[in-house]
Design a protein around this motif. Sequence first.
Motif, PDB file in Angstrom:
ATOM      1  N   SER A 109       0.811  -1.223   0.000  1.00  0.00           N
ATOM      2  CA  SER A 109       0.000   0.000   0.000  1.00  0.00           C
ATOM      3  C   SER A 109       0.839   1.266   0.000  1.00  0.00           C
ATOM      4  O   SER A 109       0.361   2.337  -0.366  1.00  0.00           O
ATOM      5  N   GLY A 110       2.082   1.155   0.432  1.00  0.00           N
ATOM      6  CA  GLY A 110       2.928   2.335   0.522  1.00  0.00           C
ATOM      7  C   GLY A 110       3.449   2.539   1.929  1.00  0.00           C
ATOM      8  O   GLY A 110       3.723   1.572   2.644  1.00  0.00           O
ATOM      9  N   MET A 111       3.542   3.812   2.345  1.00  0.00           N
ATOM     10  CA  MET A 111       4.151   4.121   3.648  1.00  0.00           C
ATOM     11  C   MET A 111       3.603   5.443   4.171  1.00  0.00           C
ATOM     12  O   MET A 111       3.460   6.411   3.422  1.00  0.00           O
ATOM     13  N   ASN A 112       3.287   5.488   5.460  1.00  0.00           N
ATOM     14  CA  ASN A 112       2.938   6.759   6.110  1.00  0.00           C
ATOM     15  C   ASN A 112       4.230   7.506   6.392  1.00  0.00           C
ATOM     16  O   ASN A 112       5.115   6.980   7.067  1.00  0.00           O
ATOM     17  N   VAL A 113       4.325   8.726   5.871  1.00  0.00           N
ATOM     18  CA  VAL A 113       5.569   9.495   5.981  1.00  0.00           C
ATOM     19  C   VAL A 113       5.300  10.787   6.738  1.00  0.00           C
ATOM     20  O   VAL A 113       4.341  11.505   6.449  1.00  0.00           O
ATOM     21  N   TYR A 114       6.160  11.076   7.696  1.00  0.00           N
ATOM     22  CA  TYR A 114       6.042  12.288   8.514  1.00  0.00           C
ATOM     23  C   TYR A 114       7.220  13.209   8.206  1.00  0.00           C
ATOM     24  O   TYR A 114       8.339  12.752   7.945  1.00  0.00           O
ATOM     25  N   TYR A 115       6.974  14.503   8.237  1.00  0.00           N
ATOM     26  CA  TYR A 115       8.022  15.492   7.978  1.00  0.00           C
ATOM     27  C   TYR A 115       7.677  16.791   8.702  1.00  0.00           C
ATOM     28  O   TYR A 115       6.560  16.971   9.198  1.00  0.00           O
ATOM     29  N   PRO A 134      -0.564  16.307   3.505  1.00  0.00           N
ATOM     30  CA  PRO A 134      -0.075  16.643   4.843  1.00  0.00           C
ATOM     31  C   PRO A 134       0.849  15.569   5.414  1.00  0.00           C
ATOM     32  O   PRO A 134       0.839  14.414   4.954  1.00  0.00           O
ATOM     33  N   ALA A 135       1.638  15.953   6.408  1.00  0.00           N
ATOM     34  CA  ALA A 135       2.540  15.005   7.067  1.00  0.00           C
ATOM     35  C   ALA A 135       1.724  13.876   7.684  1.00  0.00           C
ATOM     36  O   ALA A 135       0.637  14.084   8.217  1.00  0.00           O
ATOM     37  N   GLY A 136       2.255  12.651   7.598  1.00  0.00           N
ATOM     38  CA  GLY A 136       1.558  11.485   8.128  1.00  0.00           C
ATOM     39  C   GLY A 136       0.671  10.794   7.125  1.00  0.00           C
ATOM     40  O   GLY A 136       0.078   9.750   7.428  1.00  0.00           O
ATOM     41  N   SER A 137       0.554  11.364   5.913  1.00  0.00           N
ATOM     42  CA  SER A 137      -0.287  10.745   4.888  1.00  0.00           C
ATOM     43  C   SER A 137       0.335   9.435   4.402  1.00  0.00           C
ATOM     44  O   SER A 137       1.539   9.193   4.532  1.00  0.00           O
ATOM     45  N   LEU A 138      -0.533   8.594   3.831  1.00  0.00           N
ATOM     46  CA  LEU A 138      -0.059   7.359   3.217  1.00  0.00           C
ATOM     47  C   LEU A 138       0.407   7.676   1.803  1.00  0.00           C
ATOM     48  O   LEU A 138      -0.388   8.052   0.946  1.00  0.00           O
ATOM     49  N   PHE A 139       1.711   7.541   1.571  1.00  0.00           N
ATOM     50  CA  PHE A 139       2.279   7.818   0.259  1.00  0.00           C
ATOM     51  C   PHE A 139       2.403   6.505  -0.514  1.00  0.00           C
ATOM     52  O   PHE A 139       2.927   5.516   0.011  1.00  0.00           O
ATOM     53  N   PRO A 140       1.946   6.484  -1.761  1.00  0.00           N
ATOM     54  CA  PRO A 140       2.016   5.249  -2.547  1.00  0.00           C
ATOM     55  C   PRO A 140       3.440   4.967  -3.022  1.00  0.00           C
ATOM     56  O   PRO A 140       4.337   5.815  -2.913  1.00  0.00           O
TER      57      PRO A 140
END
Length: 194
Positions: A109-115, A134-140
Amino acid sequence: SASVTVSSVTNINPPIVLNCPSNLTVTATGPSGASAYYFATASGGCGPLTIVLNPPTASTFPAGTTPVTVTASDSCGNSTNCSFTVTVVKPPISINCSSNITVTATNSSGMNVYYTISASGGCSPPPFVTANPPAGSLFPIGTTPVTATASDTCGTLTNCTFTVTVNPAPNPLADLQVTKTVATNAIFVGGNAA
């Protein structure tokens, strides 16, 4: 007979000398602009002088340039004027985006990425910061651009961009298949694998 000599003396008052302030530049503190303070001086004329500033000192000026007119008048009906400008500038906003980010997904599914994104300056600091996604979204899987925007109460906007790259997760089933294939293709010589 008699003669009378009449001498006429005219009382000439000095002209009114009015001194306006120099042009002013101030920084906006909010959406309505900023207050500006100034004064003018005058001398000469007939009797006490009256000085009128329009707009008066301590007025709130909007962003941009506004002319101010100053008039000095005396009790004999003489007057003179001068003018200057008040310029209100909007303070700049400084925004700091994250560097480009690369992560490895833990599933398909991807990865939740925070910045983190920070900003400073502007009217009524700190500025309001938004990011899309936004930060914390699930990026494909793949590379996704992120746009960050900082705004203030004066309507000033600034933005920056960076990318989030999500590499696919390792496939343990594929590794297992390779191991199985190698074991199947082993050649036995004299009872020993070669």
